[in-house]
Design a protein around this motif. Structure first.
Motif, PDB file in Angstrom:
ATOM      1  N   TYR A 168      -5.042 -13.742   8.108  1.00 42.11           N
ATOM      2  CA  TYR A 168      -5.584 -14.850   8.334  1.00 42.11           C
ATOM      3  C   TYR A 168      -6.786 -15.058   9.239  1.00 42.11           C
ATOM      4  CZ  TYR A 168      -6.177 -19.465  10.834  1.00 42.11           C
ATOM      5  OH  TYR A 168      -6.540 -20.763  11.181  1.00 42.11           O
ATOM      6  N   PRO A 169      -8.122 -15.640   8.773  1.00 44.77           N
ATOM      7  CA  PRO A 169      -7.806 -16.650   7.610  1.00 44.77           C
ATOM      8  C   PRO A 169      -8.164 -15.586   6.452  1.00 44.77           C
ATOM      9  CG  PRO A 169     -10.048 -16.372   8.808  1.00 44.77           C
ATOM     10  CD  PRO A 169      -9.470 -15.760   9.514  1.00 44.77           C
ATOM     11  N   ALA A 170      -7.642 -15.977   5.319  1.00 41.80           N
ATOM     12  CA  ALA A 170      -7.697 -14.987   4.076  1.00 41.80           C
ATOM     13  C   ALA A 170      -8.889 -15.587   3.178  1.00 41.80           C
ATOM     14  CB  ALA A 170      -6.282 -15.491   3.523  1.00 41.80           C
ATOM     15  N   THR A 171      -9.629 -14.861   2.997  1.00 44.13           N
ATOM     16  CA  THR A 171     -10.770 -15.265   2.102  1.00 44.13           C
ATOM     17  C   THR A 171     -10.306 -14.677   0.636  1.00 44.13           C
ATOM     18  OG1 THR A 171     -11.522 -12.956   2.051  1.00 44.13           O
ATOM     19  CG2 THR A 171     -12.464 -14.309   3.783  1.00 44.13           C
ATOM     20  N   GLU A 172     -11.181 -15.145  -0.522  1.00 45.59           N
ATOM     21  CA  GLU A 172     -10.799 -15.125  -1.685  1.00 45.59           C
ATOM     22  C   GLU A 172     -10.752 -13.622  -2.060  1.00 45.59           C
ATOM     23  OE1 GLU A 172     -10.422 -17.891  -3.628  1.00 45.59           O
ATOM     24  OE2 GLU A 172     -10.075 -16.360  -5.155  1.00 45.59           O
ATOM     25  N   LYS A 173     -11.539 -12.824  -1.397  1.00 46.87           N
ATOM     26  CA  LYS A 173     -11.413 -11.236  -1.643  1.00 46.87           C
ATOM     27  C   LYS A 173     -10.129 -10.904  -1.263  1.00 46.87           C
ATOM     28  CE  LYS A 173     -14.243  -7.212  -0.923  1.00 46.87           C
ATOM     29  NZ  LYS A 173     -15.434  -6.627  -0.483  1.00 46.87           N
ATOM     30  N   HIS A 174      -9.479 -11.511   0.145  1.00 46.28           N
ATOM     31  CA  HIS A 174      -8.176 -11.011   0.289  1.00 46.28           C
ATOM     32  C   HIS A 174      -6.998 -11.354  -0.754  1.00 46.28           C
ATOM     33  CE1 HIS A 174      -9.829 -10.863   4.544  1.00 46.28           C
ATOM     34  NE2 HIS A 174      -9.273  -9.668   4.663  1.00 46.28           N
ATOM     35  N   LEU A 175      -7.187 -12.598  -0.994  1.00 43.79           N
ATOM     36  CA  LEU A 175      -6.435 -13.201  -2.244  1.00 43.79           C
ATOM     37  C   LEU A 175      -6.150 -12.143  -3.441  1.00 43.79           C
ATOM     38  CD1 LEU A 175      -6.916 -16.950  -1.451  1.00 43.79           C
ATOM     39  CD2 LEU A 175      -4.841 -15.657  -1.193  1.00 43.79           C
ATOM     40  N   GLN A 176      -7.434 -12.059  -3.668  1.00 47.56           N
ATOM     41  CA  GLN A 176      -7.528 -11.091  -4.980  1.00 47.56           C
ATOM     42  C   GLN A 176      -6.909  -9.927  -4.732  1.00 47.56           C
ATOM     43  OE1 GLN A 176      -8.585 -11.610  -8.051  1.00 47.56           O
ATOM     44  NE2 GLN A 176      -8.899 -13.739  -7.552  1.00 47.56           N
ATOM     45  N   LYS A 177      -7.044  -9.332  -3.573  1.00 48.43           N
ATOM     46  CA  LYS A 177      -6.437  -8.091  -3.087  1.00 48.43           C
ATOM     47  C   LYS A 177      -4.899  -7.974  -3.385  1.00 48.43           C
ATOM     48  CE  LYS A 177      -6.434  -4.501   0.544  1.00 48.43           C
ATOM     49  NZ  LYS A 177      -6.926  -3.944   1.937  1.00 48.43           N
ATOM     50  N   TYR A 178      -4.331  -9.181  -2.937  1.00 46.59           N
ATOM     51  CA  TYR A 178      -2.801  -9.179  -2.794  1.00 46.59           C
ATOM     52  C   TYR A 178      -2.152  -9.803  -4.004  1.00 46.59           C
ATOM     53  CZ  TYR A 178      -3.500  -7.268   1.862  1.00 46.59           C
ATOM     54  OH  TYR A 178      -3.416  -6.414   2.698  1.00 46.59           O
ATOM     55  N   LEU A 179      -3.157 -10.489  -4.843  1.00 47.99           N
ATOM     56  CA  LEU A 179      -2.523 -11.114  -6.131  1.00 47.99           C
ATOM     57  C   LEU A 179      -2.155  -9.980  -6.727  1.00 47.99           C
ATOM     58  CD1 LEU A 179      -4.789 -14.101  -6.664  1.00 47.99           C
ATOM     59  CD2 LEU A 179      -2.406 -14.321  -6.266  1.00 47.99           C
ATOM     60  N   ARG A 180      -1.224 -10.250  -7.761  1.00 44.18           N
ATOM     61  CA  ARG A 180      -0.677  -9.183  -8.689  1.00 44.18           C
ATOM     62  C   ARG A 180      -1.784  -8.983  -9.553  1.00 44.18           C
ATOM     63  NH1 ARG A 180       4.910  -8.452 -11.370  1.00 44.18           N
ATOM     64  NH2 ARG A 180       5.610  -8.645  -9.377  1.00 44.18           N
ATOM     65  N   GLN A 181      -2.323  -7.914 -10.078  1.00 48.01           N
ATOM     66  CA  GLN A 181      -3.401  -7.705 -11.111  1.00 48.01           C
ATOM     67  C   GLN A 181      -3.092  -6.369 -11.933  1.00 48.01           C
ATOM     68  OE1 GLN A 181      -7.596  -7.621 -10.610  1.00 48.01           O
ATOM     69  NE2 GLN A 181      -7.703  -8.667  -8.701  1.00 48.01           N
ATOM     70  N   GLU A 182      -3.554  -6.583 -12.886  1.00 42.16           N
ATOM     71  CA  GLU A 182      -3.426  -5.387 -13.708  1.00 42.16           C
ATOM     72  C   GLU A 182      -3.925  -4.059 -13.056  1.00 42.16           C
ATOM     73  OE1 GLU A 182      -4.425  -5.277 -17.897  1.00 42.16           O
ATOM     74  OE2 GLU A 182      -2.399  -6.304 -18.426  1.00 42.16           O
ATOM     75  N   VAL A 183      -3.353  -2.927 -13.178  1.00 41.54           N
ATOM     76  CA  VAL A 183      -4.082  -1.751 -12.736  1.00 41.54           C
ATOM     77  C   VAL A 183      -4.292  -0.520 -14.116  1.00 41.54           C
ATOM     78  CG1 VAL A 183      -3.905  -1.762 -10.431  1.00 41.54           C
ATOM     79  CG2 VAL A 183      -1.914  -1.249 -11.707  1.00 41.54           C
ATOM     80  N   HIS A 184      -5.232  -0.001 -13.855  1.00 35.24           N
ATOM     81  CA  HIS A 184      -5.559   0.957 -14.932  1.00 35.24           C
ATOM     82  C   HIS A 184      -5.772   2.446 -14.249  1.00 35.24           C
ATOM     83  CE1 HIS A 184      -5.984  -1.924 -18.151  1.00 35.24           C
ATOM     84  NE2 HIS A 184      -6.370  -2.752 -16.981  1.00 35.24           N
ATOM     85  N   LEU A 185      -4.975   3.396 -14.957  1.00 33.79           N
ATOM     86  CA  LEU A 185      -5.349   4.663 -14.675  1.00 33.79           C
ATOM     87  C   LEU A 185      -6.474   5.218 -15.152  1.00 33.79           C
ATOM     88  CD1 LEU A 185      -1.994   6.927 -14.153  1.00 33.79           C
ATOM     89  CD2 LEU A 185      -3.530   5.814 -12.336  1.00 33.79           C
ATOM     90  N   ILE A 186      -7.351   5.971 -14.406  1.00 33.99           N
ATOM     91  CA  ILE A 186      -8.542   6.682 -14.907  1.00 33.99           C
ATOM     92  C   ILE A 186      -8.098   8.326 -14.746  1.00 33.99           C
ATOM     93  CG2 ILE A 186     -11.055   6.904 -14.824  1.00 33.99           C
ATOM     94  CD1 ILE A 186     -10.434   4.150 -15.511  1.00 33.99           C
TER      95      ILE A 186
END
Lengths: 260, 260
Positions: free
Chosen positions: A56-74
């Motif tokens: 708190y406060p959660a910025t857009e960047k924080h939300l992006q960080k914790y939102l489920r996103q696809e991850v890719h192994l390199i």
């Protein structure tokens, strides 16, 4: 203990099922902060011994960080590092002034747990900001090296063995002395890719499922030392694996080169 | 998604605060199974997207597994392996008949996702029992090798490279074909120490924080292959780190030898 970072966008209250217009004390079951609903039931979470990190406060960047996103192994070869990753790092203006401020005692001087002041083989050990030092369960410290020419694991050779051995030995002793946690209960490791490109080592409580301690990101310092002792160029030869989230620019670079 | 295994001993109901004599439907907030209270608030947990594993019936061994215990890191040299770990493994009657039953199609033949029948370089890929196959979030499969003379990472040499490469390549292809999950979203690794001493490889969804995927236990198959290609005797030279719980007999052996 399980850590849960809560920074969840919601359109309705999870407790009373009212829409987002349900505010404040009439519904004790949720907290509303700048349009971000922190889903609660904190007493139940406490009963389950789940540690909750509220941002708190959660910025857009924080939300992006914790939102489920696809991850890719390199699987990054040394050639990939030279041709894709290194130019990317150099093109970004990652500021590490905050690291230099700590090393120069312009910031956080009172938080230093241990220092070896040698400009070549020395380091500073400080508690990580994620750890509030109120309990040892989630103990988390960071060793920042004094020299400024080592970006990451990829730069390490046998030349750095005295530095790395100092961090392992003195860091372990300092944590045992200050916090009473023995070396056999510490996970000591580097990240690759790291969050910032000034070499640093993580010290976390072994029982703590620290973010970034999984095999696709963490490299035990003891293993790094043994690999370099065996072959000075180990980290300039070997492919290294890491995960990137779908929104990370470095992933785009690998995709452009047809490496994902 | 965060996984929480719930197998908690309790003396009172966490919902209504009644003592252990509060049973059944009068209190919808808890489940009582053979004296083990499974602390619930499952709707809140669902809202937080926490996956809960309920162990029922929970034996004393299950409770021990999930109760918080002190853990100790061991840095096992090759000499430690020969003098402490290997004699310990040989002295125990770890039954792996269930593995042989799968390999011989006496059990779970209908669950096989892929098989390479070669007796030396072949393997069977099956869903792990922890995965119910209803969703891909916690995808978990196991590759069991056909040959029976490889206990763990410690036995691997360059001789096993064709086998390991088959597992990596064919296993990845089979998971992509059957479940639509590409190799870039799979964590493929071995455990050291493993739960049972017949070489097997774990395939888990990269986004799944699978138990045992942290750096002190997991070894990426791609790294194992590269290490063996570089030095056939890598795993007969290198020290390996693993964690043992306070109640584990192997820890006692290391303590008796003064290695902890």
């Amino acid at each position: 203990m399980v850590s849960v970072a809560v920074a969840t966008l919601g359109t309705s209250c999870s407790v009373c099922s009212a829409p987002a217009t349900c505010f404040g004390p009439i519904c004790p079951g949720f907290i509303q902060t700048r349009g971000v609903f922190l889903l609660p039931a904190l007493s139940f979470i406490a009963a389950l011994q789940i540690k909750t990190t509220v941002v708190y406060p959660a910025t857009e960047k924080h939300l992006q960080k914790y939102l489920r996103q696809e991850v890719h192994l390199i699987r990054e070869t040394w050639e990939d590092y030279k041709n894709i990753t290194l130019p990317f790092i150099q093109s970004q203006s990652f500021s590490i002034q905050w690291v230099y401020n700590i090393l120069e005692k312009k910031a956080e001087a009172d938080r230093i747990i241990h220092e070896n002041p040698d400009p070549c083989n020395g380091f500073v050990l400080v508690p990580d900001f994620k750890w509030n030092q109120n309990q040892l369960d989630d103990l988390y410290l960071i060793a920042l090296i004094h020299r400024r020419d080592v970006k990451s694991l990829r730069d390490l050779t046998a030349e750095h063995l005295p530095l790395l051995r100092n961090i392992l030995q003195e860091g372990t002793e300092a944590v045992a002395k200050r916090f009473g946690v023995p070396g056999s209960q510490l996970r000591i490791y580097l990240h690759y890719q790291p969050s910032y490109y000034h070499l640093h080592v993580h010290f976390t409580a072994l029982g703590y499922d620290a973010p970034g301690s999984s095999v696709e990101r963490a490299h035990l310092l003891a293993d790094v030392i043994d690999n370099l002792a065996m072959d000075s160029m180990y980290y300039q030869k070997r492919a290294l694996t890491f995960a990137l989230r779908a929104d990370e620019l470095l992933l785009k670079k690998f995709q452009e080169e047809g490496r994902v």
